[in-house]
Design a protein around this motif. Structure first.
Motif: not given
Length: 132
Positions: A12-31
């Motif tokens: 699972a960890n190899a298949a799904v990238a772990r991201i930072s809170v800042a990156k998550a917030q950017d992605l959420v802001a983009q939808g």
């Protein structure tokens, strides 16, 4: 041959990238969909990320499949999904599951504590007052 939890987590960890809170917030802001896969009592006790969508890990397959009577229209294979749980383990497994089900962009934010510690917006638990 049986598969161990350690092997499932590594996959699972190899298949799904772990991201930072800042990156998550950017992605959420983009939808992107910020998806909390913790169990309901955890949300009641600890609160939740503001704007997050909740589907417990145990119901994810049923909510993700458009042919299921329990399908959640917020989950679409063409929408980026950012998952979190309490510490990141269930989010990683959930992310791998979504990828296996055909979801394209899926990320693991990790745990709710990381979200809070980064100063991201949260909805605190509801004060249940005198209710047992």
């Amino acid at each position: 041959m049986a598969v161990s939890l350690q092997e499932m987590m590594a996959e699972a960890n190899a298949a799904v990238a772990r991201i930072s809170v800042a990156k998550a917030q950017d992605l959420v802001a983009q939808g992107a969909l910020l998806l909390d896969v913790r169990d309901a009592p955890e949300l009641e006790a600890q609160g939740r990320a503001t704007g997050s969508h909740h589907i417990s890990r145990g119901m994810l397959e049923f909510r993700a499949d458009p042919n299921s009577p329990f399908h959640d229209p917020a989950l679409r294979p063409d929408r980026t999904v950012v998952l979190h749980c309490a510490s990141g383990g269930r989010a990683a497994l959930a992310g791998k599951l979504l990828k296996d089900m055909g979801f394209g962009e899926v990320y693991n934010l990790g745990g709710f504590a990381e979200w809070k510690e980064a100063g991201a917006a949260v909805e605190e638990p509801v004060d249940r007052g005198m209710t047992p």
